[in-house]
Design a protein around this motif. Structure first.
Motif, short mmCIF file in Angstrom:
data_model
loop_
_atom_site.label_atom_id
_atom_site.label_comp_id
_atom_site.label_asym_id
_atom_site.label_seq_id
_atom_site.Cartn_x
_atom_site.Cartn_y
_atom_site.Cartn_z
N GLU A 346 0.86 -1.18 0.00
CA GLU A 346 0.00 0.00 0.00
C GLU A 346 0.89 1.23 0.00
O GLU A 346 1.67 1.45 0.92
N ILE A 347 0.76 2.02 -1.05
CA ILE A 347 1.62 3.18 -1.22
C ILE A 347 1.36 4.19 -0.11
O ILE A 347 0.21 4.58 0.13
N ALA A 348 2.39 4.61 0.58
CA ALA A 348 2.28 5.61 1.65
C ALA A 348 2.97 6.88 1.20
O ALA A 348 4.12 6.85 0.72
N ALA A 349 2.28 8.00 1.37
CA ALA A 349 2.82 9.28 0.89
C ALA A 349 4.16 9.61 1.53
O ALA A 349 5.05 10.17 0.88
N LYS A 350 4.35 9.24 2.77
CA LYS A 350 5.59 9.58 3.48
C LYS A 350 6.80 8.87 2.89
O LYS A 350 7.94 9.33 3.05
N ASP A 351 6.57 7.75 2.21
CA ASP A 351 7.68 6.99 1.65
C ASP A 351 8.14 7.52 0.30
O ASP A 351 9.24 7.19 -0.16
N PHE A 352 7.28 8.31 -0.37
CA PHE A 352 7.61 8.80 -1.70
C PHE A 352 7.26 10.29 -1.80
O PHE A 352 6.36 10.68 -2.54
N PRO A 353 7.96 11.13 -1.05
CA PRO A 353 7.59 12.56 -1.03
C PRO A 353 7.66 13.22 -2.40
O PRO A 353 6.91 14.15 -2.67
N GLU A 354 8.55 12.74 -3.28
CA GLU A 354 8.65 13.36 -4.59
C GLU A 354 7.45 13.08 -5.47
O GLU A 354 7.18 13.81 -6.43
N ASP A 355 6.68 12.02 -5.17
CA ASP A 355 5.50 11.66 -5.96
C ASP A 355 4.19 12.00 -5.26
O ASP A 355 3.12 11.76 -5.81
N CYS A 356 4.28 12.54 -4.05
CA CYS A 356 3.07 12.68 -3.23
C CYS A 356 2.96 14.09 -2.65
O CYS A 356 2.69 14.27 -1.46
N ALA A 357 3.10 15.09 -3.50
CA ALA A 357 3.15 16.47 -3.03
C ALA A 357 1.83 16.98 -2.47
O ALA A 357 1.81 17.85 -1.61
N LEU A 358 0.71 16.44 -2.95
CA LEU A 358 -0.60 16.97 -2.55
C LEU A 358 -1.32 16.07 -1.54
O LEU A 358 -2.53 16.13 -1.39
N GLY A 359 -0.57 15.23 -0.86
CA GLY A 359 -1.18 14.35 0.14
C GLY A 359 -1.54 12.99 -0.41
O GLY A 359 -1.57 12.01 0.33
N THR A 360 -1.88 12.93 -1.69
CA THR A 360 -2.06 11.65 -2.36
C THR A 360 -0.96 11.53 -3.41
O THR A 360 -0.33 12.52 -3.79
N CYS A 361 -0.71 10.32 -3.86
CA CYS A 361 0.45 10.08 -4.72
C CYS A 361 0.05 9.99 -6.19
O CYS A 361 -0.96 9.38 -6.53
N PHE A 362 0.87 10.61 -7.04
CA PHE A 362 0.69 10.45 -8.47
C PHE A 362 1.00 9.00 -8.84
O PHE A 362 1.87 8.36 -8.24
N ASP A 363 0.33 8.49 -9.85
CA ASP A 363 0.44 7.06 -10.17
C ASP A 363 1.80 6.64 -10.71
O ASP A 363 2.08 5.44 -10.78
N GLU A 364 2.67 7.60 -11.03
CA GLU A 364 4.05 7.24 -11.40
C GLU A 364 4.74 6.49 -10.27
O GLU A 364 5.73 5.77 -10.51
N VAL A 365 4.24 6.66 -9.05
CA VAL A 365 4.84 5.98 -7.91
C VAL A 365 4.82 4.47 -8.10
O VAL A 365 5.63 3.75 -7.50
N MET A 366 3.90 3.98 -8.93
CA MET A 366 3.80 2.54 -9.16
C MET A 366 5.06 1.97 -9.82
O MET A 366 5.34 0.78 -9.71
N LEU A 367 5.82 2.82 -10.49
CA LEU A 367 7.04 2.37 -11.17
C LEU A 367 8.22 2.26 -10.23
O LEU A 367 9.25 1.66 -10.58
N ARG A 368 8.09 2.83 -9.05
CA ARG A 368 9.19 2.80 -8.10
C ARG A 368 9.42 1.38 -7.58
O ARG A 368 8.49 0.66 -7.26
#
Length: 570
Positions: A346-368
């Motif tokens: 489960e993607i957590a915003a705190k783990d990917f600050p560069e992809d989660c600027a607005l509190g929710t994460c942009f779906d590019e995070v799925m590639l991480r």
């Protein structure tokens, strides 16, 4: 002279027509017992800064009209007073709890109330609570008990009157919906707790849900499915299969360029050779909570049972049991039970600050971290990606600034204050960004082709209304839902190695994507077939790829039959 004694005269009240009492009750519930709801509603409007004054004024009338519609069936003579006296007393207690403690009466709260011990329950009683209960509960209940009420003299007359008492408020509600549906839809979607603050529907609904779960479904056995599942060796190529199964969120086919939309919302996947866009795909539901469990269930839309699905394994369990290495990556609001027994991220915003600027994460995070998540072992693997996609109404949070292609967009959550142009631009940006993410996943799959035969399948869970017919968002009852909420995009890409190993005729599949009709009902068997999993649950007729496999096509040519008939013979 005769002596006269003055005797006190008691004047009996003339009976009051039950319809007048019913209107008074509706007004009492709407304007007194729902002050918490109305206060919260107006606080929300105040925070918006810019709202329609008519919309604000309409809220109490909506509550009164809705109460009349719901209350009228309980206005028959021997039911009327007992029913509403009990309802007033319970509602007064609920009103106090909400006003004093901020309690939200959902199923969980009802469970807490039922399981509260006597000592704890008495600790909530105080002088202020007693006075509140007397003023808002006991006094109105006594007034209702003592006031004489007149009823229709004949059954037919009573039925006719009650029909009018329901019809007139419904017409008024329809008129207000026509004027302010967009406003109510936006405020309600952004503030879901409002629905749990409506007295008495909140605690009645919560009680029903509690009783159902506690007594009707508590003993419902959990079913394993596909216990015979096993992997079948592919002919020819010895490479294992790697599949990316991408579950979109709130994407409608009408806004996808690959499905005929006249705006360039598919610029990235359109450049990928061999990527197919299916033109006619229907969802199983109009909300994630229905569609996701349904598409991962062997049940189809016609006989889908949500409780049965929740007490049963899913497609992911069957794949896992067969020996497929499975992983679920979630950037939305959970997998709705389908991934409960398999490895899940489960993607957590705190783990990917560069992809989660607005509190929710942009779906590019799925590639991480994908390289670490794809196993080096030579085995069939499936990674499911649950995207945030076009989740509304905060569409503007679903794409980064670099992907804002259509403007002006609407960077706010109260979409009722967006113009139609801004709303469409914002939503189209989400579709375009999803197209970018899907294209990136395909490009990532291409890097694994030396080790795997690779395939990607993307399908959205449901669609979205953007004002067509006065409707916004989604979740309409399926039987009444517009095409915008049920017609969803689906795309597929296969590596050449995968096509060869599976003996798939690309031209045949391309024609099917353009001309054939599919639905979420096809997902279960298509994924099983794509991953070479054999089980009695598999239905070859629902496997999209099986229709275009070389052996099926050859059988059809030899017998002069259709591929569907050939599937039956094979």
């Amino acid at each position: 002279m005769p002596r006269f004694r003055l005797l006190p005269q008691v004047t009996r009240l003339a009976p009051i027509d039950y319809r007048i009492v019913l209107v008074a009750l509706a007004a009492y519930f709407a304007l007194i017992l729902n002050t918490r709801l109305l206060g919260h509603f107006y606080d929300i409007l105040g925070g918006l800064g810019d709202y329609d004054l008519g919309f604000a004024i309409s809220a109490p009338f909506v509550l009164v009209f809705a109460s009349l519609v719901v209350f009228t069936p309980f206005s028959f003579k021997y039911l009327f007073k007992p029913f509403f006296i009990v309802l007033i007393l319970i509602s007064a207690l609920a009103h106090y709890g909400m006003a004093k403690y901020g309690i939200v009466f959902d199923r969980g709260m009802i469970e807490n109330v039922v399981e509260t011990n006597q000592t704890e329950a008495f600790s909530y009683f105080s002088l202020s609570a007693t006075l509140w209960f007397v003023v808002t509960g006991i006094v109105p209940a006594i007034v209702l008990l003592l006031v004489p009420v007149s009823y229709p003299k004949t059954v037919l007359h009573g039925i006719a009157q009650r029909f009018v008492m329901i019809a007139v408020p419904l017409v008024m509600l329809g008129g207000l919906a026509g004027l302010y549906f967009k406003d109510y839809a936006s405020v309600g979607r952004n503030n879901k707790v409002l629905g749990k603050e409506v007295i008495p529907s909140n605690y009645i609904t919560g009680t029903i849900q509690y009783v159902k779960r506690r007594y009707l479904y508590a003993d419902m056995p959990f079913h394993k499915i596909g216990e015979d599942a096993r992997l079948v060796k592919q002919s020819g190529d010895e490479k294992p299969t790697l599949m990316f199964l991408v579950i979109g969120e709130t994407a409608r086919a009408q806004s996808v360029a690959a499905n005929g939309y006249d705006r360039p919302t598919s610029p990235f996947t359109s450049k990928i050779d061999g990527l197919l866009a299916f033109q006619n795909v229907q969802s199983c539901g109009t909300a994630t909570a229905v569609s996701v469990p349904c598409m991962f269930s062997p049940m189809d839309h016609a006989n889908y049972d949500g409780e049965a699905a929740r007490h049963s394994e899913s497609l992911m369990d069957v794949l896992n049991r067969a020996g497929v290495k499975v992983l679920w990556k979630d950037n939305d609001e959970g997998c709705k039970g389908v991934c409960d027994r398999i490895p899940t991220i489960e993607i957590a915003a705190k783990d990917f600050p560069e992809d989660c600027a607005l509190g929710t994460c942009f779906d590019e995070v799925m590639l991480r971290n994908l390289d670490q998540e794809v196993s080096d072992k030579a085995q069939n693997q499936l990674i499911a990606f649950h995207l945030m996609g076009s989740h509304g109404p905060t569409y503007y949070k679903r794409y980064p600034d670099a992907q804002r292609a259509f403007g002006p967009d609407c960077p706010r959550s109260d979409i009722e204050n967006c113009t139609a142009e801004e709303l469409v631009n914002t939503y189209d940006n989400t579709i375009r960004y999803t197209d970018y993410v899907v294209a990136q996943l395909v490009e990532k799959l291409k890097t694994y082709q030396d080790r795997f035969n690779t395939v990607l399948l993307y399908v959205s869970d449901h669609g979205e209304s953007l004002g067509e017919g006065g409707l916004y968002l989604h979740g309409a009852p399926y039987v009444f839902a517009p095409d915008e909420q049920t017609h969803v995009p689906m795309m597929m890409w296969m590596s050449q190695g995968y096509q060869t190993a599976q003996e798939i005729e690309a031209d045949c599949l391309g024609a099917a994507a353009q001309n054939a009709a599919f639905s979420h009902d096809n997902l279960f068997s298509t994924v099983l077939g794509a991953m070479n999993v054999s089980t009695a649950l598999y239905q070859q007729q629902k496997d999209i790829l099986a229709t275009c496999s070389r052996p099926v096509i050859e059988t059809a040519l030899e017998t002069g039959s259709t591929t569907q008939d050939a599937l039956q013979r094979n």
